[in-house]
Scaffold this motif. Structure first.
Motif, PDB file in Angstrom:
ATOM      1  N   ARG A 279       0.835  -1.208   0.000  1.00 48.79           N
ATOM      2  CA  ARG A 279       0.000   0.000   0.000  1.00 48.79           C
ATOM      3  C   ARG A 279       0.869   1.257   0.000  1.00 48.79           C
ATOM      4  O   ARG A 279       0.586   2.229  -0.715  1.00 48.79           O
ATOM      5  CB  ARG A 279      -0.948  -0.017   1.196  1.00 48.79           C
ATOM      6  N   GLY A 280       1.924   1.276   0.815  1.00 51.49           N
ATOM      7  CA  GLY A 280       2.818   2.433   0.824  1.00 51.49           C
ATOM      8  C   GLY A 280       3.446   2.678  -0.538  1.00 51.49           C
ATOM      9  O   GLY A 280       3.579   3.821  -0.991  1.00 51.49           O
ATOM     10  N   GLY A 281       3.833   1.596  -1.216  1.00 53.39           N
ATOM     11  CA  GLY A 281       4.388   1.744  -2.556  1.00 53.39           C
ATOM     12  C   GLY A 281       3.384   2.294  -3.543  1.00 53.39           C
ATOM     13  O   GLY A 281       3.725   3.093  -4.423  1.00 53.39           O
ATOM     14  N   ALA A 282       2.110   1.880  -3.392  1.00 53.75           N
ATOM     15  CA  ALA A 282       1.060   2.394  -4.282  1.00 53.75           C
ATOM     16  C   ALA A 282       0.843   3.885  -4.061  1.00 53.75           C
ATOM     17  O   ALA A 282       0.691   4.652  -5.020  1.00 53.75           O
ATOM     18  CB  ALA A 282      -0.241   1.634  -4.040  1.00 53.75           C
ATOM     19  N   TYR A 283       0.837   4.323  -2.793  1.00 50.19           N
ATOM     20  CA  TYR A 283       0.621   5.743  -2.509  1.00 50.19           C
ATOM     21  C   TYR A 283       1.778   6.597  -3.034  1.00 50.19           C
ATOM     22  O   TYR A 283       1.561   7.683  -3.596  1.00 50.19           O
ATOM     23  CB  TYR A 283       0.454   5.972  -1.004  1.00 50.19           C
ATOM     24  N   LEU A 284       3.011   6.109  -2.867  1.00 49.51           N
ATOM     25  CA  LEU A 284       4.175   6.847  -3.372  1.00 49.51           C
ATOM     26  C   LEU A 284       4.151   6.896  -4.894  1.00 49.51           C
ATOM     27  O   LEU A 284       4.486   7.926  -5.502  1.00 49.51           O
ATOM     28  CB  LEU A 284       5.459   6.189  -2.877  1.00 49.51           C
ATOM     29  N   THR A 285       3.745   5.806  -5.523  1.00 51.20           N
ATOM     30  CA  THR A 285       3.648   5.784  -6.988  1.00 51.20           C
ATOM     31  C   THR A 285       2.679   6.847  -7.477  1.00 51.20           C
ATOM     32  O   THR A 285       2.972   7.586  -8.433  1.00 51.20           O
ATOM     33  CB  THR A 285       3.188   4.402  -7.475  1.00 51.20           C
ATOM     34  N   MET A 286       1.530   6.956  -6.825  1.00 56.30           N
ATOM     35  CA  MET A 286       0.537   7.939  -7.254  1.00 56.30           C
ATOM     36  C   MET A 286       1.048   9.364  -7.062  1.00 56.30           C
ATOM     37  O   MET A 286       0.742  10.253  -7.869  1.00 56.30           O
ATOM     38  CB  MET A 286      -0.764   7.732  -6.490  1.00 56.30           C
ATOM     39  N   LEU A 287       1.828   9.597  -6.018  1.00 53.95           N
ATOM     40  CA  LEU A 287       2.393  10.936  -5.814  1.00 53.95           C
ATOM     41  C   LEU A 287       3.339  11.305  -6.948  1.00 53.95           C
ATOM     42  O   LEU A 287       3.265  12.410  -7.511  1.00 53.95           O
ATOM     43  CB  LEU A 287       3.111  10.984  -4.474  1.00 53.95           C
ATOM     44  N   LEU A 288       4.233  10.378  -7.312  1.00 52.95           N
ATOM     45  CA  LEU A 288       5.194  10.661  -8.376  1.00 52.95           C
ATOM     46  C   LEU A 288       4.513  10.782  -9.734  1.00 52.95           C
ATOM     47  O   LEU A 288       4.846  11.671 -10.533  1.00 52.95           O
ATOM     48  CB  LEU A 288       6.254   9.560  -8.413  1.00 52.95           C
ATOM     49  N   VAL A 289       3.555   9.905  -9.995  1.00 52.10           N
ATOM     50  CA  VAL A 289       2.836   9.971 -11.270  1.00 52.10           C
ATOM     51  C   VAL A 289       2.000  11.250 -11.348  1.00 52.10           C
ATOM     52  O   VAL A 289       1.909  11.881 -12.406  1.00 52.10           O
ATOM     53  CB  VAL A 289       1.944   8.729 -11.447  1.00 52.10           C
ATOM     54  N   GLY A 290       1.402  11.655 -10.218  1.00 54.69           N
ATOM     55  CA  GLY A 290       0.640  12.909 -10.205  1.00 54.69           C
ATOM     56  C   GLY A 290       1.495  14.094 -10.597  1.00 54.69           C
ATOM     57  O   GLY A 290       1.027  15.016 -11.273  1.00 54.69           O
ATOM     58  N   ALA A 291       2.763  14.087 -10.178  1.00 52.65           N
ATOM     59  CA  ALA A 291       3.675  15.174 -10.544  1.00 52.65           C
ATOM     60  C   ALA A 291       4.063  15.101 -12.018  1.00 52.65           C
ATOM     61  O   ALA A 291       4.045  16.101 -12.735  1.00 52.65           O
ATOM     62  CB  ALA A 291       4.927  15.118  -9.661  1.00 52.65           C
ATOM     63  N   ALA A 292       4.415  13.907 -12.496  1.00 52.95           N
ATOM     64  CA  ALA A 292       4.916  13.775 -13.865  1.00 52.95           C
ATOM     65  C   ALA A 292       3.816  13.924 -14.906  1.00 52.95           C
ATOM     66  O   ALA A 292       4.097  14.317 -16.045  1.00 52.95           O
ATOM     67  CB  ALA A 292       5.607  12.419 -14.027  1.00 52.95           C
ATOM     68  N   MET A 293       2.578  13.622 -14.561  1.00 50.15           N
ATOM     69  CA  MET A 293       1.489  13.696 -15.542  1.00 50.15           C
ATOM     70  C   MET A 293       1.261  15.104 -16.065  1.00 50.15           C
ATOM     71  O   MET A 293       0.726  15.284 -17.154  1.00 50.15           O
ATOM     72  CB  MET A 293       0.191  13.150 -14.939  1.00 50.15           C
ATOM     73  N   TYR A 294       1.669  16.114 -15.285  1.00 45.18           N
ATOM     74  CA  TYR A 294       1.515  17.479 -15.780  1.00 45.18           C
ATOM     75  C   TYR A 294       2.380  17.737 -17.005  1.00 45.18           C
ATOM     76  O   TYR A 294       2.105  18.647 -17.782  1.00 45.18           O
ATOM     77  CB  TYR A 294       1.825  18.488 -14.665  1.00 45.18           C
ATOM     78  N   GLY A 295       3.441  16.955 -17.172  1.00 46.69           N
ATOM     79  CA  GLY A 295       4.232  17.089 -18.388  1.00 46.69           C
ATOM     80  C   GLY A 295       3.432  16.754 -19.626  1.00 46.69           C
ATOM     81  O   GLY A 295       3.700  17.269 -20.709  1.00 46.69           O
ATOM     82  N   ILE A 296       2.432  15.876 -19.466  1.00 50.69           N
ATOM     83  CA  ILE A 296       1.580  15.497 -20.595  1.00 50.69           C
ATOM     84  C   ILE A 296       0.390  16.436 -20.710  1.00 50.69           C
ATOM     85  O   ILE A 296       0.162  17.062 -21.750  1.00 50.69           O
ATOM     86  CB  ILE A 296       1.103  14.031 -20.431  1.00 50.69           C
ATOM     87  N   PHE A 297      -0.373  16.527 -19.638  1.00 49.21           N
ATOM     88  CA  PHE A 297      -1.640  17.242 -19.705  1.00 49.21           C
ATOM     89  C   PHE A 297      -1.490  18.758 -19.749  1.00 49.21           C
ATOM     90  O   PHE A 297      -2.420  19.456 -20.102  1.00 49.21           O
ATOM     91  CB  PHE A 297      -2.525  16.856 -18.518  1.00 49.21           C
ATOM     92  N   LEU A 298      -0.347  19.281 -19.384  1.00 44.52           N
ATOM     93  CA  LEU A 298      -0.165  20.733 -19.395  1.00 44.52           C
ATOM     94  C   LEU A 298       0.749  21.154 -20.539  1.00 44.52           C
ATOM     95  O   LEU A 298       0.337  21.917 -21.424  1.00 44.52           O
ATOM     96  CB  LEU A 298       0.401  21.187 -18.052  1.00 44.52           C
TER      97      LEU A 298
END
Length: 507
Positions: A279-298
């Motif tokens: 679960r901790g790994g899943a939460y950390l993954t979502m944090l990092l992906v949330g940051a990097a996704m702005y490179g696509i959507f923005l």
């Protein structure tokens, strides 16, 4: 014989309490989730029209987006626990009705204050609705095979909703009015309220549970300060007191919250939820992906519109191939791969694919074509997003008791919200600095339009390199943190009860 007994036990565990209307419930859940995810981006393309119509300033314009993110991110953990205490159906319907009412007010707004207040209220009810949807999904589908299909559909919405929001926002603004970016929510909410009222059962209330008020105050204050600080950094500077002051306050409150959670009798976020490696790994993954996704959507949208000259609608449609690949990858990941290999290889592969897509995007030029420079990278990144979301959403709620499903669901989405705030601030700052340095190093006299375009492209590609680095870092760290093998199946031989499951010392 032992294998057959294990399979029979697993199948029997999945059959107990199976809701005969579960697939209709899934459709209702997906409609509600789509509405919440859409509103993180749907107003982005409508803002210029809204600004012209209502006459507010550029400085005020950011608050139409920030007001939603502030209230949404600040209240997620609090509302996640409310889902567990009050009930999943009750909070789901309350969130829908409140979100629809706030959307109606925003669509009818006559000034900036009315629109900003409605967006803040949307965020409040989204914070109640988002964990309720995932908690309902987790507790409705108990059969492992059916759960894979259900999470595949939900993951597709979660991963591609931001892109769909840009498409729908561009289409509604171009063909009707920016106000329909708000009114469209009434359609989604109406369908989900009717479906939820008729189809969803009302589980028994949890007796003896109390709300951790000090924990709520600490974490809500921390989340507000962090989201506001990062949002302010994206529009001002990191050195301004309104940026670093709020970030320091947010970090201090998070320390206070963590200290209190280890001592509270009924903590808001029980440490056992986040200390489990999966679960901790899943939460950390979502944090990092949330940051990097702005490179696509923005920044990909910026490139399409500001450099290639695409309209809002055309740039949104340009993301459709990525959305399609996300859907396929999420479905395959949840139904075929997760039961066989578990989240570790899916998260690692997804992050590497995302990093590969961002690296590929660094090859853009001023006169690049969509097919030659964007289509391939977007589809590659979409495949990565599908694998990531298909594994993390399911992993982040695995092994928790039903009375902790809401707070576990909120923890996933909190990671994504904080990651998004960090990504917006960090990547905006990086792009601006890279563009400015390029002009300073190449200018001869007055900057020409060609130089400005080249400098802007340099800013975009610098951001894409950083996003690739975030994905690569996540692949190493999160891939190492997650355990090997499939997720434990509740009810199978050797599986621990959800209410007492603790982190295992498994490599």
């Amino acid at each position: 014989m032992a294998v057959q007994d294990a399979a029979s036990a697993t199948e029997a565990a999945g059959s107990v309490g199976r809701d005969p209307r579960r697939w209709l419930v899934l459709a209702v859940i997906c409609i509600a989730q789509l509405m919440v995810v859409l509103d993180t981006t749907v107003m982005n393309l409508a803002l210029p029209s809204a600004q012209q119509d209502l006459g507010f300033s550029n400085a005020d314009r950011q608050w139409i987006v920030t007001a939603y993110l502030l209230s949404f991110g600040s209240l997620l953990l609090f509302c996640g626990r409310l889902v567990d205490l009050i009930g999943r159906k009750e909070t789901f319907l309350t969130g829908l009705v409140g979100f629809a009412a706030a959307s109606a007010v925003g669509g009818a707004a006559t000034n900036f204050e009315m629109l900003a207040a409605s967006r803040a209220c949307q965020g409040v009810f989204a914070a109640l609705l988002a964990p309720a949807t995932l908690a309902l999904l987790t507790t409705t589908f108990t059969d492992p095979k059916e759960r894979g299909k259900a999470f595949g559909a939900f993951s597709t919405i979660a991963a591609s909703g931001g892109g769909l929001g840009l498409i729908i926002g561009g289409a509604l603004t171009s063909s009707l009015s920016w106000r329909w970016c708000m009114y469209i929510n009434l359609v989604f909410a109406g369908l989900a309220v009717v479906g939820g009222s008729v189809l969803m059962s009302r589980p028994a209330k949890r007796s003896g549970a109390r709300l951790d008020v000090p924990g709520v105050v600490a974490v809500s204050g921390a989340m507000f300060c962090l989201v506001y600080g990062f949002s302010n950094a994206s529009t001002h500077r990191w050195g301004t007191p309104s940026t670093w002051g709020f970030l320091i306050a947010g970090a201090a409150l998070m320390v206070v919250f963590a200290f209190w959670q280890s001592r509270a009798q009924q903590p808001l976020l029980p440490p056992r939820i986040v200390l489990d490696r999966n679960r901790g790994g899943a939460y950390l993954t979502m944090l990092l992906v949330g940051a990097a996704m702005y490179g696509i959507f923005l920044f990909v949208i910026y490139y399409m519109q500001n450099t290639l000259g695409y309209s809002a609608l055309r740039s949104g449609v340009g993301l459709l191939p990525m959305v399609g690949v996300v859907a396929v990858a999420a479905s395959i990941g949840n139904i075929k791969l997760m039961p066989l290999v578990g989240p570790k290889p899916l998260v690692t592969a997804g992050l590497l694919l995302g990093g590969g897509g961002m690296t590929w995007l660094t090859g853009i030029h001023v006169d690049s074509s969509y097919a030659g420079a964007l289509l391939g990278p977007l589809m590659l990144a979409g495949a990565g997003m599908g694998l990531i979301f298909s594994s993390t959403l399911r992993t982040g709620t695995s092994g928790v008791a039903p009375h902790d499903a809401g707070i576990a669901s909120a923890s996933i989405q909190t990671g994504q919200q904080i990651g998004g705030a960090i990504g917006l601030a960090l990547l905006n700052s990086i792009a601006t600095s890279a563009t400015t340095r390029y002009v300073e190093h190449h200018v001869q006299g007055r900057p020409t339009p060609a130089l400005i375009h080249q400098a802007t492209i340099h800013g975009y590609t610098t951001v894409f390199w950083w996003c690739a680095g975030i994905f690569a870092f996540g692949a190493v760290v999160c891939g190492s943190l997650l355990r090997r093998g499939p997720l434990p199946t509740p009810g199978a031989p050797g599986a621990k009860p959800a209410a007492t499951a603790e982190p295992a010392a498994q490599a």
